[in-house]
Design an enzyme around this catalytic site. Structure first.
Site, PDB file in Angstrom:
ATOM      1  N   HIS A  46       0.801  -1.229   0.000  1.00  0.00           N
ATOM      2  CA  HIS A  46       0.000   0.000   0.000  1.00  0.00           C
ATOM      3  C   HIS A  46       0.835   1.280   0.000  1.00  0.00           C
ATOM      4  O   HIS A  46       0.524   2.205   0.749  1.00  0.00           O
ATOM      5  CB  HIS A  46      -0.915   0.029   1.239  1.00  0.00           C
ATOM      6  CG  HIS A  46      -1.893  -1.100   1.300  1.00  0.00           C
ATOM      7  ND1 HIS A  46      -2.587  -1.423   2.457  1.00  0.00           N
ATOM      8  CD2 HIS A  46      -2.325  -1.980   0.364  1.00  0.00           C
ATOM      9  CE1 HIS A  46      -3.386  -2.455   2.222  1.00  0.00           C
ATOM     10  NE2 HIS A  46      -3.241  -2.826   0.966  1.00  0.00           N
TER      11      HIS A  46
ATOM     12  N   HIS B 278      -7.563  -0.963   3.636  1.00  0.00           N
ATOM     13  CA  HIS B 278      -7.097  -1.313   2.290  1.00  0.00           C
ATOM     14  C   HIS B 278      -7.454  -0.130   1.387  1.00  0.00           C
ATOM     15  O   HIS B 278      -8.606   0.297   1.360  1.00  0.00           O
ATOM     16  CB  HIS B 278      -7.763  -2.605   1.833  1.00  0.00           C
ATOM     17  CG  HIS B 278      -7.321  -3.780   2.658  1.00  0.00           C
ATOM     18  ND1 HIS B 278      -6.279  -4.594   2.289  1.00  0.00           N
ATOM     19  CD2 HIS B 278      -7.749  -4.230   3.860  1.00  0.00           C
ATOM     20  CE1 HIS B 278      -6.088  -5.519   3.223  1.00  0.00           C
ATOM     21  NE2 HIS B 278      -6.974  -5.318   4.194  1.00  0.00           N
TER      22      HIS B 278
HETATM   23  C1  LIG Z   1      -0.196  -7.230  -4.742  1.00  0.00           C
HETATM   24  C2  LIG Z   1      -1.093  -6.128  -4.262  1.00  0.00           C
HETATM   25  C3  LIG Z   1      -2.153  -6.417  -3.407  1.00  0.00           C
HETATM   26  C4  LIG Z   1      -2.989  -5.404  -2.941  1.00  0.00           C
HETATM   27  N1  LIG Z   1      -4.107  -5.726  -2.223  1.00  0.00           N
HETATM   28  C5  LIG Z   1      -5.026  -4.766  -1.990  1.00  0.00           C
HETATM   29  C6  LIG Z   1      -6.299  -5.108  -1.451  1.00  0.00           C
HETATM   30  O1  LIG Z   1      -6.623  -6.275  -1.203  1.00  0.00           O
HETATM   31  N2  LIG Z   1      -7.186  -4.103  -1.221  1.00  0.00           N
HETATM   32  C7  LIG Z   1      -6.874  -2.788  -1.491  1.00  0.00           C
HETATM   33  O2  LIG Z   1      -7.699  -1.912  -1.224  1.00  0.00           O
HETATM   34  N3  LIG Z   1      -5.683  -2.455  -1.997  1.00  0.00           N
HETATM   35  C8  LIG Z   1      -4.774  -3.409  -2.285  1.00  0.00           C
HETATM   36  N4  LIG Z   1      -3.596  -3.069  -2.870  1.00  0.00           N
HETATM   37  C9  LIG Z   1      -3.281  -1.640  -3.062  1.00  0.00           C
HETATM   38  C10 LIG Z   1      -4.117  -0.964  -4.148  1.00  0.00           C
HETATM   39  O3  LIG Z   1      -4.313  -1.836  -5.223  1.00  0.00           O
HETATM   40  C11 LIG Z   1      -3.353   0.291  -4.596  1.00  0.00           C
HETATM   41  O4  LIG Z   1      -3.066   1.099  -3.480  1.00  0.00           O
HETATM   42  C12 LIG Z   1      -4.175   1.143  -5.568  1.00  0.00           C
HETATM   43  O5  LIG Z   1      -4.718   0.348  -6.594  1.00  0.00           O
HETATM   44  C13 LIG Z   1      -3.281   2.238  -6.143  1.00  0.00           C
HETATM   45  O6  LIG Z   1      -3.982   2.983  -7.109  1.00  0.00           O
HETATM   46  P1  LIG Z   1      -3.247   4.114  -7.925  1.00  0.00           P
HETATM   47  O7  LIG Z   1      -4.226   4.663  -8.901  1.00  0.00           O
HETATM   48  O8  LIG Z   1      -2.592   5.049  -6.967  1.00  0.00           O
HETATM   49  O9  LIG Z   1      -2.036   3.380  -8.692  1.00  0.00           O
HETATM   50  P2  LIG Z   1      -2.056   2.144  -9.709  1.00  0.00           P
HETATM   51  O10 LIG Z   1      -3.363   1.457  -9.719  1.00  0.00           O
HETATM   52  O11 LIG Z   1      -0.856   1.332  -9.393  1.00  0.00           O
HETATM   53  O12 LIG Z   1      -1.915   2.826 -11.142  1.00  0.00           O
HETATM   54  C14 LIG Z   1      -0.723   3.366 -11.663  1.00  0.00           C
HETATM   55  C15 LIG Z   1      -0.684   3.076 -13.168  1.00  0.00           C
HETATM   56  O13 LIG Z   1       0.276   3.904 -13.783  1.00  0.00           O
HETATM   57  C16 LIG Z   1       1.060   3.141 -14.675  1.00  0.00           C
HETATM   58  N5  LIG Z   1       2.336   3.827 -14.800  1.00  0.00           N
HETATM   59  C17 LIG Z   1       3.273   4.013 -13.833  1.00  0.00           C
HETATM   60  N6  LIG Z   1       4.309   4.703 -14.325  1.00  0.00           N
HETATM   61  C18 LIG Z   1       4.025   4.970 -15.624  1.00  0.00           C
HETATM   62  C19 LIG Z   1       4.720   5.638 -16.661  1.00  0.00           C
HETATM   63  N7  LIG Z   1       5.912   6.190 -16.464  1.00  0.00           N
HETATM   64  N8  LIG Z   1       4.131   5.737 -17.872  1.00  0.00           N
HETATM   65  C20 LIG Z   1       2.913   5.198 -18.107  1.00  0.00           C
HETATM   66  N9  LIG Z   1       2.220   4.532 -17.159  1.00  0.00           N
HETATM   67  C21 LIG Z   1       2.777   4.424 -15.936  1.00  0.00           C
HETATM   68  C22 LIG Z   1       1.119   1.790 -14.004  1.00  0.00           C
HETATM   69  O14 LIG Z   1       1.493   0.769 -14.898  1.00  0.00           O
HETATM   70  C23 LIG Z   1      -0.291   1.638 -13.460  1.00  0.00           C
HETATM   71  O15 LIG Z   1      -1.169   1.096 -14.419  1.00  0.00           O
HETATM   72  C24 LIG Z   1      -2.734  -4.055  -3.322  1.00  0.00           C
HETATM   73  C25 LIG Z   1      -1.677  -3.750  -4.183  1.00  0.00           C
HETATM   74  C26 LIG Z   1      -0.863  -4.781  -4.668  1.00  0.00           C
HETATM   75  C27 LIG Z   1       0.249  -4.432  -5.613  1.00  0.00           C
END
Ligand SMILES: Cc1cc2nc3c(=O)[nH]c(=O)nc-3n(C[C@H](O)[C@H](O)[C@H](O)COP(=O)(O)OP(=O)(O)OC[C@H]3O[C@@H](n4cnc5c(N)ncnc54)[C@H](O)[C@@H]3O)c2cc1C
Ligand SMILES: *[C@@H]1O[C@H](CO)[C@@H](O)[C@H](O)[C@H]1NC(C)=O
Ligand SMILES: *[C@@H]1O[C@H](CO)[C@@H](O)[C@H](O)[C@H]1NC(C)=O
Ligand SMILES: *[C@@H]1O[C@H](CO)[C@@H](O)[C@H](O)[C@H]1NC(C)=O
Ligand SMILES: *[C@@H]1O[C@H](CO)[C@@H](O)[C@H](O)[C@H]1NC(C)=O
Ligand SMILES: *[C@@H]1O[C@H](CO)[C@@H](O)[C@H](O)[C@H]1NC(C)=O
Ligand SMILES: *[C@@H]1O[C@H](CO)[C@@H](O)[C@H](O)[C@H]1NC(C)=O
Ligand SMILES: *[C@@H]1O[C@H](CO)[C@@H](O)[C@H](O)[C@H]1NC(C)=O
Ligand SMILES: *[C@@H]1O[C@H](CO)[C@@H](O)[C@H](O)[C@H]1NC(C)=O
Ligand SMILES: *[C@@H]1O[C@H](CO)[C@@H](O)[C@H](O)[C@H]1NC(C)=O
Length: 599
Positions: free
Chosen positions: A535, A579
């Site tokens: 997270h 989460h």
């Molecule tokens: C293994 C795992 C288990 C988890 N379990 C849970 C759970 O059970 N419940 C829960 O609530 N949360 C869970 N989480 C956490 C949750 O999924 C994340 O905190 C949340 O999805 C983050 O959202 P975000 O939009 O900040 O980033 P992300 O969803 O990670 O999106 C970032 C996106 O940007 C893209 N990106 C990054 N850099 C670049 C670049 N330079 N150029 C183009 N694209 C790029 C990435 O590929 C990705 O698609 C888990 C995470 C993981 C990894």
């Protein structure tokens, strides 16, 4: 490490039926224009919410640039129980590793981040929650924007959540409270559809020990997270629900939404006039499949560029673009265009500790998970009709608790308020340790604990000017007295849990260093076995408009710039005590309103 969890042998056989969600471009040559109203960097959890909401107005054009691959037809992503095999070290992961962690005996560990449509919402373990009202009210206080308070934010749950009651005939009347949910939003959220053999014992314990009360709805909009209850997960009818299967799927046929995968954003370029030096509406990217910055492509936003690259990707792109701390940029000879010492700092994460007990008989899942033939049969059953344990999440019950007063009195309480938990308890019907692989014999019960109000602070910093070099990621786990004390208290708590009568004829002993009895022993157990709940947050932290702290303003614009916002988990000044995917969805829903109101 890769095989430490389980099921990784199925990663290779990832071809499946078509859900045909995506009208998605795969190559820069397919773009018909280079100018869009909005450019969203990252088709992740937050990015695809924005892609959907901003194109509700058919005259608005949006380009989403995603470094990763498609989620279409990828069995480990779609099948709920296979979620843990989506990462680490796979075609759907960024394959990051942390720096050596002084608080964890200098260990390093994998640091998964989804690298595909849906981002980490396609790679995560699907537990779905919204945090406490106190979490949101603190964000409103810190930012000076009452719009982030729970009172305002709770409206977004109605738009976001589409609760689905399982239709397999099970009686879920005690497992959730319908009035605390929305049935009309975008993302499907549901309850366990397959019972683990420990479930009835976990629930019985809540009746036997007053310290662990039953919580009839652990994820409802009344914010009551304390106690133990049934996990709610982003899944429906035996399949994962992600930002891609929901928000993107329902918007993907809009002519003015363009999603390009395999597009690695390498830099934001300032508009090159003296007055425009702080305006970042140009985006440079290259083909992620080549791992090379050349050839590079450029696109322009007429309204805004929105970084939704996550808590690692967002600070990395800011730093590569000259927006960051001089101490991070100058050694790499990157001109400092915006001096902001907070970019990449303030990294927060939830430490996760597996505590494993040995148990009687062979009713735990261990004997199935060790046997490729049985897993293969279970996957075949899931493919045939979406039933069996593969159709269900890996855990069914979770709970949250506060430190008791005698311990808390020694510290300033870092929780957002008196009903916000300090630690989480997660029950698994098998050996679940990301560090130590499942032994070749024996049956196990794992009670994982996680610290949800960490006071340790880490950082993300680029180590070269090459965007394809992974940044240094230092979560700085268990760096503070509060954090290690809370982990030790969490172990004592689950040991009290495990001696309830419900476990008398089941648990036979502890495994490894969990046997320790003194605080020092338990501290060593925690330092040897803790890793992450995955997270990472707060690396582009929000602060009040007039504050010198923080990276973004309360409206999520990057301080000192125009044309640039951040919308992802990196903007939360404090990591939510739950989460975090639910909070990310809520944040993105409000961000869409803020962006629409600006233009
Ligand atoms: C293994 C795992 C288990 C988890 N379990 C849970 C759970 O059970 N419940 C829960 O609530 N949360 C869970 N989480 C956490 C949750 O999924 C994340 O905190 C949340 O999805 C983050 O959202 P975000 O939009 O900040 O980033 P992300 O969803 O990670 O999106 C970032 C996106 O940007 C893209 N990106 C990054 N850099 C670049 C670049 N330079 N150029 C183009 N694209 C790029 C990435 O590929 C990705 O698609 C888990 C995470 C993981 C990894
Ligand atoms: C991560 O590792 C997998 C397996 O080795 C590989 O296929 C993939 O390309 C790697 N991803 C990145 C971004 O390096
Ligand atoms: C961790 O590494 C640091 C720096 O190399 C060293 O000083 C310290 O003793 C190490 N700690 C442990 C527990 O090994
Ligand atoms: C479901 O369980 C509840 C409480 O345990 C009970 O009151 C109700 O009658 C049950 N419903 C059905 C359809 O069996
Ligand atoms: C699991 O067991 C509980 C009782 O412990 C029961 O209420 C529930 O319906 C069961 N769920 C399934 C999917 O069988
Ligand atoms: C927006 O949609 C219209 C048709 O509705 C189309 O002609 C135009 O090319 C689209 N623009 C972009 C940038 O997709
Ligand atoms: C950057 O900002 C910090 C504090 O905001 C200040 O102390 C420092 O001198 C600045 N550095 C440069 C190179 O401008
Ligand atoms: C699903 O398929 C399995 C065997 O593949 C079978 O045992 C089970 O009864 C089926 N369930 C349903 C609901 O059709
Ligand atoms: C409170 O914490 C102390 C110290 O760990 C422990 O001995 C005690 O049992 C706890 N009490 C309750 C009610 O949790
Ligand atoms: C596993 O096997 C080893 C070696 O045969 C034995 O010593 C050990 O007791 C077994 N453990 C369990 C939990 O059965």
């Amino acid at each position: 490490m890769k095989s430490a969890i389980f099921l990784s042998s199925f990663v290779a056989s990832a071809v499946f039926f078509s859900r045909s969600l995506a009208v998605t471009l795969t190559d820069a040559s397919q773009l018909t224009t280079t100018t869009y109203d909005y450019i969203i960097v990252g088709a992740g959890n937050a990015g695809l919410v924005l892609a959907n909401r901003l194109t509700e107005d058919a005259s608005t054009t949006v380009l989403v640039l995603e470094a990763g691959v498609t989620d279409e037809n990828v069995i480990p992503v779609i099948a709920p129980f296979l979620g843990p095999s989506v990462t680490p070290d796979t075609p759907w992961d960024w394959n990051y590793t942390t720096t050596a962690q002084p608080g964890l005996d200098n260990r390093t560990y994998p640091y998964p981040r989804g690298r595909l449509l849906g981002g980490s919402s396609s790679a995560n373990y699907m537990i779905h929650q919204y945090g406490t009202n106190e979490d949101w009210d603190r964000m409103a206080d810190v930012s000076g924007d009452a719009g982030w308070s729970w009172n305002n934010m709770k409206q977004y749950i109605a738009r976001h959540e589409k609760f689905v009651v399982p239709t397999n005939g099970q009686n879920v009347s005690d497992e959730f409270i319908p009035s605390l949910h929305s049935f009309t939003g975008e993302l499907q959220v549901s309850l366990p559809v397959w019972n683990q053999t420990i479930d009835s014992r976990v629930i019985a314990t809540t009746q036997q020990l007053a310290e662990f009360p039953y919580n009839e709805d652990i994820s409802g909009i009344n914010n009551d997270m304390l106690g133990i209850g049934w996990a709610q997960s982003s899944m429906v009818d035996g399949e994962r629900a992600s930002s891609s299967t929901s928000y993107l799927a329902s918007a993907n046929d809009r002519p003015n939404l363009t999603v390009l995968i395999n597009a690695m954003v390498t830099k934001l370029l300032p508009i090159n006039t003296p007055a425009g030096a702080r305006t970042f509406r140009n985006v440079q990217f290259s083909d992620a499949r080549t791992f090379s910055v050349t050839p590079s492509f450029q696109v322009q936003a007429t309204k805004e560029v929105i970084l939704s690259a996550g808590a690692v990707g967002t600070p990395q792109i800011l730093q590569l673009s000259g927006i960051g701390a001089p101490a991070d940029l100058e050694p790499l000879k990157i001109p400092v265009l915006i001096n902001n010492t907070q970019v990449g700092k303030n990294l927060q994460d939830h430490p996760l500790l597996p505590n494993i007990f040995s148990v009687q008989g062979d009713l735990s899942l261990d004997h199935i998970l060790r046997d490729p033939a049985q897993i293969g049969a279970a996957i075949a059953q899931w493919q045939a009709n979406k039933t069996g344990f593969i159709s269900n999440n890996v855990v069914n019950n979770i709970g949250f608790a506060r430190l008791n007063a005698s311990v808390l009195d020694q510290f300033t309480d870092p929780a957002a308020g008196p009903t916000t938990p300090h630690f989480e308890i997660i029950f698994a019907d098998f050996w679940l340790d990301p560090v130590v692989p499942i032994p070749s014999n024996g049956s196990y019960f794992t009670i994982l604990t996680a610290l949800v109000t960490p006071t340790s602070r880490g950082s993300v910093a680029i180590q070269s000017t090459n965007p394809f070099d992974a940044p240094l990621i230092n979560p700085n786990m268990l760096d503070t007295e509060f954090d290690i004390t809370t982990m030790v208290e969490s172990i004592k708590a689950i040991k009290r849990f495990a001696v309830a009568p419900a476990w008398d004829d089941y648990i036979t002993g502890t495994v490894g260093t969990l046997s320790g009895t003194s605080d020092a022993d338990l501290e060593e157990h925690a330092r040897q076995h803790t890793t992450t709940v995955f997270h990472p947050s707060s690396t582009a932290s929000m602060a009040a408009e007039d504050s010198n702290d923080g990276v973004v303003n309360p409206d999520l614009t990057v301080k000192g710039t125009t044309g640039l916002r951040v919308v992802d988990l990196s903007v939360f000044p404090f990591i939510p005590s739950c989460h975090p995917q639910g909070p990310v969805y809520m944040l993105a829903e409000r961000a869409a309103d803020l962006i629409k109101a600006t233009h």
